[in-house]
Write a protein that holds these residues in place. Structure first.
Motif, mmCIF file in Angstrom:
data_model
loop_
_atom_site.group_PDB
_atom_site.id
_atom_site.type_symbol
_atom_site.label_atom_id
_atom_site.label_comp_id
_atom_site.label_asym_id
_atom_site.label_seq_id
_atom_site.Cartn_x
_atom_site.Cartn_y
_atom_site.Cartn_z
ATOM 1 N N GLY A 109 0.868 -1.054 -0.173
ATOM 2 C CA GLY A 109 -0.139 0.114 -0.178
ATOM 3 C C GLY A 109 0.933 1.244 0.120
ATOM 4 O O GLY A 109 0.437 2.268 0.356
ATOM 5 N N GLY A 110 2.193 1.104 -0.464
ATOM 6 C CA GLY A 110 2.893 2.173 -0.434
ATOM 7 C C GLY A 110 3.935 2.427 0.745
ATOM 8 O O GLY A 110 4.600 3.366 0.840
ATOM 9 N N LEU A 111 3.749 1.255 1.496
ATOM 10 C CA LEU A 111 4.703 1.383 2.815
ATOM 11 C C LEU A 111 5.612 -0.017 2.798
ATOM 12 O O LEU A 111 5.289 -0.910 2.076
ATOM 13 C CB LEU A 111 3.708 1.275 3.964
ATOM 14 N N LEU A 135 8.837 9.442 -0.698
ATOM 15 C CA LEU A 135 9.940 8.595 -0.805
ATOM 16 C C LEU A 135 10.328 7.979 0.547
ATOM 17 O O LEU A 135 10.542 8.395 1.444
ATOM 18 C CB LEU A 135 11.242 9.394 -1.569
ATOM 19 N N ASP A 136 10.358 6.468 0.351
ATOM 20 C CA ASP A 136 10.701 5.606 1.285
ATOM 21 C C ASP A 136 12.105 4.819 0.861
ATOM 22 O O ASP A 136 12.084 4.518 -0.182
ATOM 23 C CB ASP A 136 9.520 4.234 1.513
ATOM 24 N N LEU A 171 2.828 7.825 -5.439
ATOM 25 C CA LEU A 171 2.411 8.862 -6.434
ATOM 26 C C LEU A 171 0.982 8.332 -6.656
ATOM 27 O O LEU A 171 0.387 8.133 -7.759
ATOM 28 C CB LEU A 171 2.792 8.675 -7.711
ATOM 29 N N ARG A 172 0.085 7.858 -5.730
ATOM 30 C CA ARG A 172 -1.278 7.440 -5.523
ATOM 31 C C ARG A 172 -2.027 7.904 -6.625
ATOM 32 O O ARG A 172 -2.177 9.170 -6.739
ATOM 33 C CB ARG A 172 -1.715 7.646 -4.015
ATOM 34 N N PRO A 173 -2.776 7.169 -7.302
ATOM 35 C CA PRO A 173 -2.966 5.739 -6.987
ATOM 36 C C PRO A 173 -1.604 4.768 -7.588
ATOM 37 O O PRO A 173 -1.739 3.346 -7.839
ATOM 38 C CB PRO A 173 -4.214 5.069 -7.730
ATOM 39 N N ARG A 182 9.386 -2.106 -9.963
ATOM 40 C CA ARG A 182 7.956 -2.619 -9.973
ATOM 41 C C ARG A 182 7.133 -1.455 -10.047
ATOM 42 O O ARG A 182 7.429 -0.516 -9.187
ATOM 43 C CB ARG A 182 7.780 -3.385 -8.707
ATOM 44 N N VAL A 183 5.979 -1.516 -10.691
ATOM 45 C CA VAL A 183 4.961 -0.317 -10.828
ATOM 46 C C VAL A 183 3.797 -0.903 -10.355
ATOM 47 O O VAL A 183 3.071 -1.927 -10.839
ATOM 48 C CB VAL A 183 4.894 0.421 -12.168
ATOM 49 N N HIS A 184 3.039 -0.206 -9.344
ATOM 50 C CA HIS A 184 1.595 -0.750 -8.737
ATOM 51 C C HIS A 184 0.753 0.381 -9.124
ATOM 52 O O HIS A 184 0.904 1.549 -8.932
ATOM 53 C CB HIS A 184 1.884 -0.805 -7.076
#
Length: 619
Positions: free
Chosen positions: A142-144, A273-274, A324-326, A371-373
């Motif tokens: 989920g971006g984390l 950014l993480d 960069l949601r979604p 990887r692109v989600h």
């Protein structure tokens, strides 16, 4: 990173002659729950946790069957999303500072896609995705990087539900506001504060299985283990995590003291950014246990454990994620090569392994992946690409010696590079069931001119899942198509010919040596096809996971099974786990591998098939 100190104990004999220290530790641990039960009346009350049991999943990836646990482990990165309902995206720092992510155990197929076993469980490994179990990678889809800061120790959904403490990375108190808010725990007027947590477990395990060449069972392993997972946080901006293991006991024919540093990394969070730097375990994929896109993490099948995640091996690298949601973009770089390890396989009476041929530690030999989600409330999709050395090396000819007391042929484990392009998705079909899928095309370099390199192949998985009260079911179809596949010729020479050649004048004549080496190549081609699970051009397999909870979720029954209808191989992982008290779990189960003698599962049957018993205390 691991340090292994072994003292040979000879053949420890049959079951009755197992390692005394490990047996004593297990006996002491077995007494503890009874003492705690009597001393704490509150412990008799069933916990109110609503998780569902999760057990190991198996993988036969390019490295063969790799095992990994169910969702709720190292890579459970994608919290389930409610179908048709817009879900507010959690603050990334909040999740990384202790806020618990949605429990994948509660994500049913009734309008909510369940997270993939590979990304929701703690385990495996896997390399080519051949029939691999998945594990929760502590990176959140989920971006984390961490959907739940307290990733469990691989115990599975059932263990997480009944333990009252998942035993995972220690967590700091959950923040209630944004970073910098004076009222938000973990912050003080915008200033970062340090916090420290420590979780872990103590456990004792016994593995009893077949004995190669004997009828009676053998003690495969008997050990005690201490795991420590320190977690240091600097407010919401950074954290450091480690997973340290100390194991002592009987392992195969030796008494071993093993110290492992499975994880040791630092996270930084800067805006969207993480960053994660250090030794880490990365597991990709959304399918349940069979993950073709999961080609980053090697496995060590020499490790005896009911938790498949324990067999995954960490590697030093850099990982980043941009929110960069979604849309979310993820990248991985690993400069060092870490090979997958297998137990001693029967390569032949007169065959030995020589020094391996692995790439040097140079930047040019590193592995890169991206990887692109796409993450929507009721649908998630990822596309991935990997270039680098595959975790599972092949076998090449090294040398032969006909003048030795016992003539021998030496082989080397040799790494190869490949491109892997893949995608995976998960969604829900109304209130009927969850739907997930995954596929990957692998293209090894120089496959047409080297024997140790597998052919290009396409692997694909499709599955559905649904919950019926306390019963959870996941059914999947797995397929593989191998490009440029053709039947191999039978070797001209067998192992026995070495003795005959040794009787000839040395050195061998050029013609005799040429025919002999050609026959070795023929045998190598056969062994490499078996090792990379490409014994058939087209393969079809079915996997099933059934999990049932009863006695107020104190007792969990589960089984994961896979049958390859094309090769005749099958495997099963039955397990029964009981929560004796909060944080105390005892379990019994088995790991069963079966197949024809010319298949991978048939070869490892006598080596790896075993029943086990475990008692664990989480803290």
């Amino acid at each position: 990173m691991s340090l292994s100190i072994s003292s040979c104990a000879g053949r420890a004999g049959r079951f009755a002659r197992g390692d005394v220290v490990a047996l004593a530790m297990l006996s002491l641990l077995a007494i503890a729950p009874n003492m705690a039960w009597a001393a704490s009346p509150a412990s008799r009350t069933p916990p109110a946790s609503a998780g569902s049991m999760r057990t190991p999943e198996v993988t036969v990836d390019e490295s063969g069957p790799s095992v990994s646990p169910r969702p709720n482990g190292r890579n459970a990165v994608e919290p389930a999303r409610a179908s048709g309902a817009e879900e507010a995206a959690p603050d990334r720092r909040e999740a990384l500072t202790g806020t618990e992510a949605p429990d994948p155990a509660n994500a049913s197929a009734m309008g909510s896609p369940r997270p993939s076993a590979s990304e929701a469980s703690e385990p495996a490994p896997t390399e080519g995705g051949e029939l691999s179990s998945s594990a929760v990678d502590r990176s959140s889809e989920g971006g984390l990087f961490e959907a739940a800061v307290a990733g469990n120790d691989g115990g599975g959904l059932f263990e997480a539900a009944v333990s009252g403490n998942d035993g995972g990375a220690a967590t700091a108190p959950a923040p209630t506001g944004k970073a910098g808010d004076p009222a938000a725990p973990g912050s003080s007027g915008g200033r970062s504060t340090l916090s420290f947590g420590l979780h872990g477990h103590v456990r004792g395990d016994l593995f009893v299985g077949k004995t190669v060449g004997y009828v009676q069972p053998d003690l495969k392993a008997g050990y005690g283990e201490l795991a420590l997972r320190p977690d240091v946080r600097a407010g919401r901006d950074a954290r450091g995590v480690a997973d340290l293991r100390l194991r002592y006991g009987h392992d195969g024919e030796s008494v071993v003291t093993r110290i492992d540093v499975r994880d040791a990394y630092v996270d930084w969070f800067v805006g969207r950014l993480d960053l994660r730097l250090g030794q880490q375990i990365i597991v990709w994929g959304r399918a349940d246990g069979i993950n073709p896109t999961n080609v980053l993490t090697p496995i060590d099948m020499r490790i005896r454990s009911p938790l498949e995640d324990d067999r995954r091996m960490g590697n030093v690298g850099l990982r980043f994620s941009v929110d960069l949601r979604p849309i979310r973009v993820e990248g991985v770089w690993m400069p060092l090569f870490v090979p997958a390890n297998w137990p001693a396989l029967d390569l032949g009476d007169q065959i030995e392994l020589a020094e391996p041929d692995y790439p040097d530690a140079r930047l040019a030999n590193g592995l890169g992946a991206g990887r692109v989600h796409l993450e929507l409330p009721s649908f998630e999709l990822s596309g991935s690409y990997v270039y680098g050395h595959a975790p599972l090396p092949g076998l090449t000819f090294h040398s032969y010696d006909l003048l030795a007391e016992s003539p021998v042929v030496r082989l080397s484990r040799t790494a190869y590079q490949h491109h892997v392009a893949g995608f995976d998705f998960s969604t829900a079909v109304g209130d009927l069931f969850g739907l997930r899928g995954e596929a990957a095309y692998r293209h090894p370099l120089e496959y047409d001119s080297t024997l140790h390199t597998p052919n290009p192949d396409l692997q694909y998985v499709a599955g559905i899942d649904r919950e019926f009260g306390q019963l959870s079911l996941i059914v999947q179809y797995y397929g593989r198509y191998v490009f440029d596949w053709d039947a191999l010729p039978a070797p001209e020479y067998s192992d026995a010919v070495l003795d005959e050649l040794a009787d000839l004048d040395q050195p061998l004549s050029p013609i005799t040596e040429e025919r002999f080496l050609a026959s070795i190549d023929d045998q190598l081609a056969i062994r490499n096809r078996l090792l990379h699970a490409q014994v058939k051009a087209v393969q079809h397999a079915i996997s099933l996971r059934a999990e049932y909870k009863l006695l107020h979720e104190r007792l969990g029954l589960s089984v994961f099974g896979m049958a390859n209808v094309s090769t005749g191989e099958w495997m099963a992982y039955p397990k029964l786990a009981f929560s004796v008290a909060d944080g105390m779990i005892t379990s019994v189960g088995a790991e069963i591998y079966m197949g024809p003698s010319d298949t991978l599962l048939g070869v490892i049957d006598e080596t790896l098939s075993a029943g086990y018993a475990e008692f664990k205390i989480l803290f």
